[in-house]
Enzyme design. Sequence first.
Site, mmCIF file in Angstrom:
data_model
loop_
_atom_site.group_PDB
_atom_site.id
_atom_site.type_symbol
_atom_site.label_atom_id
_atom_site.label_comp_id
_atom_site.label_asym_id
_atom_site.label_seq_id
_atom_site.Cartn_x
_atom_site.Cartn_y
_atom_site.Cartn_z
ATOM 1 N N GLY A 163 0.990 -1.131 0.165
ATOM 2 C CA GLY A 163 -0.229 0.138 -0.098
ATOM 3 C C GLY A 163 0.805 1.358 0.068
ATOM 4 N N CYS A 164 0.283 1.934 1.151
ATOM 5 C CA CYS A 164 0.729 3.308 0.617
ATOM 6 C C CYS A 164 2.741 4.014 1.208
ATOM 7 C CB CYS A 164 -0.057 4.463 1.644
ATOM 8 S SG CYS A 164 -1.629 5.048 1.403
ATOM 9 N N VAL A 165 3.360 2.258 2.242
ATOM 10 C CA VAL A 165 4.666 2.321 2.505
ATOM 11 C C VAL A 165 5.474 1.797 0.527
ATOM 12 C CG1 VAL A 165 5.008 -0.290 3.303
ATOM 13 C CG2 VAL A 165 6.169 1.780 4.034
ATOM 14 N N GLY A 166 5.129 1.816 -0.192
ATOM 15 C CA GLY A 166 5.177 0.312 -1.300
ATOM 16 C C GLY A 166 6.524 1.204 -2.043
ATOM 17 N N MET A 364 4.498 5.399 5.409
ATOM 18 C CA MET A 364 3.891 4.720 5.765
ATOM 19 C C MET A 364 2.574 3.517 5.734
ATOM 20 S SD MET A 364 4.203 7.498 7.531
ATOM 21 C CE MET A 364 3.493 8.351 7.991
#
EC number: 2.3.1.233
Length: 377
Positions: A163-166, A364
């Site tokens: 997700g957003c940490v990728g 994160m």
Amino acid sequence: MRVPVAVDDLVAPSTMGERHTVIDRGTSVAAVHTALPPHRYAQSDLTELIADLCLEPGADRALLRRLHTSAGVRTRHLALPIEQYAGLGDFGQANAAWLTVGLALAEEALSGALDAAGLTAADIDLLVCTSITGVAAPSLDARLAVRMGMRADVKRVPVFGLGCVGGAAGLGRLHDYLLGHPDDTAVLLSVELCSLTLQRDGSLANLVAGALFGDGAAAVVARGGDAGRRGAGWPMVAATRGHLYPDTEHLLGWRIGASGFRVVVDAGIPDVVRTHLGGDLRNFLATHGLVPDDIGTWICHPGGPKVLAAVGDALELPDGALDSSWRSLAGVGNLSSASVLRVLEDVATRCRPDPGTWGVLLAMGPGFCAEFVLLRW
């Protein structure tokens, strides 16, 4: 031929006036390129679209409008023309659109990054592809490798779930790989079409996601040592670290069912950021002889206004330190894993940090987790 790392590039003056080696080897970013769909809309237009799709006829739209007004987003790009969303009847149709549009955006992003780096698809040794907004087998990266003429022996790593940490985690894994394969060229590709995951209901999490997330793709080309970096304005990657926080699985992610990906986003995320991020980041920097005041450039995933405010509080950042992240949020919304890469591109091409500047890239994501990448221009 292996290109040696210039040790002076990874030596920093301490805050006490001494000099010490922070790390003895690194890898280099050779190029970053973002690709956005051509369908761009004002936030007010998207408010009415989401109201039509998600709320019952005659329902009060005041809460939805407040969410959209306070999201810090002015415009966003959508995978499809706005009028086509009402016709997406099920997960199969949405996922088919993800594959078609995502593949085209992936090719645009990767072609742009390769051109900027002076490379071709045949030069790629490792292709890491991250997306949390669709699924396919053969995977998107396999289809892209054939479409763009990559070598038959290219190493591929499709990733789902970050997700957003990728974006940050993917850049970190390129660094890890290149430390062991310093003559190679590695690519990170992020493709996120968040609008295609919108559910047809008025749950608060769905409405919050509908106020924040946009669509886009980004590609990073990285190489061992400082190959390809000199004079191009891109940084070295000096070190990385991830943090996984126990008992936080409920904060962020998907509930996957017959209708596709139903977003989970908890109001407690900013509290976790304020509680943990500052100490963890300071410990990471201290490992390399640095303190936050040594960092001249902060590249933060623009998760939303509350998340960005929490990051600023946790790290005690001065006003303006996260301007590039706020600018990206306003212009395109939260692009999940692609967002922090877009901010990196903006910082490198618009802000142009001076040589020798230290930077931290951070994001994160589900887990709940954080990823830090230490950079040096």
